[in-house]
Scaffold this active site. Sequence first.
Site, PDB file in Angstrom:
ATOM      1  CD  GLU A  48      -8.299   0.739   3.122  1.00  0.00           C
ATOM      2  OE1 GLU A  48      -7.188   0.343   2.675  1.00  0.00           O
ATOM      3  OE2 GLU A  48      -8.499   0.936   4.321  1.00  0.00           O
ATOM      4  NE  ARG A  69      -2.026   2.058   3.528  1.00  0.00           N
ATOM      5  CZ  ARG A  69      -2.622   2.553   4.622  1.00  0.00           C
ATOM      6  NH1 ARG A  69      -3.872   2.196   4.898  1.00  0.00           N
ATOM      7  NH2 ARG A  69      -1.986   3.355   5.432  1.00  0.00           N
ATOM      8  CE1 TYR A  94      -5.070   6.518   7.756  1.00  0.00           C
ATOM      9  CE2 TYR A  94      -4.887   6.117   5.393  1.00  0.00           C
ATOM     10  CZ  TYR A  94      -4.968   5.652   6.687  1.00  0.00           C
ATOM     11  OH  TYR A  94      -4.899   4.320   6.917  1.00  0.00           O
ATOM     12  NE  ARG A 107      -9.671  -1.920   4.134  1.00  0.00           N
ATOM     13  CZ  ARG A 107      -8.605  -2.393   4.775  1.00  0.00           C
ATOM     14  NH1 ARG A 107      -8.059  -3.517   4.388  1.00  0.00           N
ATOM     15  NH2 ARG A 107      -8.098  -1.726   5.801  1.00  0.00           N
ATOM     16  CD  GLU A 164     -10.124   1.219   7.730  1.00  0.00           C
ATOM     17  OE1 GLU A 164      -9.288   0.586   7.064  1.00  0.00           O
ATOM     18  OE2 GLU A 164      -9.854   2.261   8.338  1.00  0.00           O
ATOM     19  CD  GLU A 180      -4.524  -2.555   6.852  1.00  0.00           C
ATOM     20  OE1 GLU A 180      -5.725  -2.755   7.121  1.00  0.00           O
ATOM     21  OE2 GLU A 180      -3.998  -1.430   6.895  1.00  0.00           O
ATOM     22  CG  ASP A 187      -6.993   3.792   3.406  1.00  0.00           C
ATOM     23  OD1 ASP A 187      -8.116   4.189   3.029  1.00  0.00           O
ATOM     24  OD2 ASP A 187      -6.753   3.405   4.573  1.00  0.00           O
ATOM     25  CD1 TRP A 207      -8.027  12.260  10.482  1.00  0.00           C
ATOM     26  CD2 TRP A 207      -8.542  10.169  11.030  1.00  0.00           C
ATOM     27  NE1 TRP A 207      -6.846  11.570  10.624  1.00  0.00           N
ATOM     28  CE2 TRP A 207      -7.135  10.283  10.954  1.00  0.00           C
ATOM     29  CE3 TRP A 207      -9.107   8.921  11.343  1.00  0.00           C
ATOM     30  CZ2 TRP A 207      -6.264   9.202  11.191  1.00  0.00           C
ATOM     31  CZ3 TRP A 207      -8.274   7.847  11.581  1.00  0.00           C
ATOM     32  CH2 TRP A 207      -6.858   7.983  11.507  1.00  0.00           C
ATOM     33  CG  HIS A 228      -8.434   7.027   6.264  1.00  0.00           C
ATOM     34  ND1 HIS A 228      -8.862   7.773   7.326  1.00  0.00           N
ATOM     35  CD2 HIS A 228      -8.037   5.852   6.787  1.00  0.00           C
ATOM     36  CE1 HIS A 228      -8.709   7.076   8.448  1.00  0.00           C
ATOM     37  NE2 HIS A 228      -8.216   5.896   8.144  1.00  0.00           N
TER      38      HIS A 228
HETATM   39  C1  GCO Z   1      -6.081   1.009   7.442  1.00  0.00           C
HETATM   40  C2  GCO Z   1      -6.818   1.938   8.316  1.00  0.00           C
HETATM   41  C3  GCO Z   1      -6.206   2.264   9.620  1.00  0.00           C
HETATM   42  C4  GCO Z   1      -7.139   3.098  10.473  1.00  0.00           C
HETATM   43  C5  GCO Z   1      -6.933   2.754  11.882  1.00  0.00           C
HETATM   44  C6  GCO Z   1      -7.844   3.504  12.809  1.00  0.00           C
HETATM   45  O1  GCO Z   1      -6.449   0.939   6.278  1.00  0.00           O
HETATM   46  O2  GCO Z   1      -5.195   0.342   7.929  1.00  0.00           O
HETATM   47  O3  GCO Z   1      -7.404   2.977   7.599  1.00  0.00           O
HETATM   48  O4  GCO Z   1      -4.909   2.745   9.586  1.00  0.00           O
HETATM   49  O5  GCO Z   1      -6.975   4.456  10.263  1.00  0.00           O
HETATM   50  O6  GCO Z   1      -7.094   1.379  12.031  1.00  0.00           O
HETATM   51  O7  GCO Z   1      -7.754   2.996  14.088  1.00  0.00           O
HETATM   52 MG    MG Z   2      -8.091   2.080   5.791  1.00  0.00          MG
END
Ligand code: GCO
Ligand code: MG
Length: 402
Positions: free
Chosen positions: A236, A148, A160, A283, A262, A339, A210, A402, A212
């Site tokens: 993602e 990634r 991020y 995910r 996630e 992951e 990602d 976020w 995010h």
């Molecule tokens: C990822 C995630 C994480 C989250 C985290 C929050 O794809 O691994 O986005 O990095 O931000 O798990 O607690």
């Molecule tokens: Mg993520």
Amino acid sequence: MSLIDRVEVLVTAPGRNFVTVRLTTSDGLTGLGDATLNGRELAVVAYIRDHLGPALIGKDPARIEDLWQYLFKGAYWRRGPVTMTAIAGIDTALWDIKGKVAGLPVYQLLGGRSRSGVMVYPHASGETEAELFDEIERYLDQGYRAVRAQCGVPGLETAYGVGHGGRYEPANGKLPAEEIWSSEAYLDFAPRYLRKVRERFGFGFHLLHDVHNRLSPIEAARFGKAVEECALFWIEDPTPAENQESFRLIRQHTTTPLAVGETLTSIWDVRQLIVEQLIDYVRTTVTHVGGLTHLRRIFDLAALYQVRTGSHGASDLSPVSLAAAVHLDLTTPNFGIQEYMGYPPETDEVFHTGISLRDGYLDVAEEPGLGVEYDDAAAVRFPYNPKYLPVARRLDGSIHDW
Ligand code: GCO
Ligand code: MG
């Protein structure tokens, strides 16, 4: 008959905070489950300690499915991260116990191997492109098949997914830190650096990215189109998924594969995404959807619609979660990728696992249950250390995802 005798909720911070459920049966067997909800740990602790735990004493640990229904339906109140993480800790520990009773690794109870190893992706990141490229090179040299990539965005102080000269760890402040975000700056820069990654390293490995939750559906569509030539494995969380139908719009514009899940906590939160084939990878992870019992159900639904799995595996999920994930990944026919960020040495002092990594594939040790030991003496050396995830604000000061 062996019954549940003791329910412990263990909190330790070896590198970061983890919540672990340990169940002990009347004949002395123990089972472990991860119940870590990053930044909201003690809410889950209280939920298990004060509500779920007392109801489990004297129950038959062999009846995993019935106990899952009992804990889920017994609350009347449905779903949500605190509830589903608490149930996950218990459910995972019950599977661990069942494996120990049977003398078999959990993946054998789930149907046995479908593959010889579990392909993983680590996180390469850099504040600059040069730093990012160095990290990608390092991972490819180590034999990873997938990486990634996240890079700092010029003009933004933080981005991020970017570690600052060390492991990436977003949970930081005693109160949520505030970060500034600009979708315009990101949309301008990110497709360019992803293209450079392909120019430099070629197409012989899987490249992931990602977003995010930072983009609107139409921005995500534009982004997906802009990176098509990079042949990404996935983007993602291109946009928040509360509104599952918004992925239809992204889909209409791009063939870049999409991965979501996630932060989602149940099969109902991903149902439309799956049955309308609006995503390519789901995910959801053991720890946040009520454990192996419910995650398996999500994966089976996904299989019907050619959606593959790609479980969240950030290092804010404990090694118990990782072990459970790998057991399920080994058996799941529609597994896609897992992951995997690895853990700092302190974490390994508390959680001993037989998990091995070879040529970019994880495997478990052939031990009964999940194959994880919790070291109490090491754990007490790392007391709980409250930390929060950040919030993001746009350039005008208003709150963004976020
Ligand atoms: C990822 C995630 C994480 C989250 C985290 C929050 O794809 O691994 O986005 O990095 O931000 O798990 O607690
Ligand atoms: Mg993520």
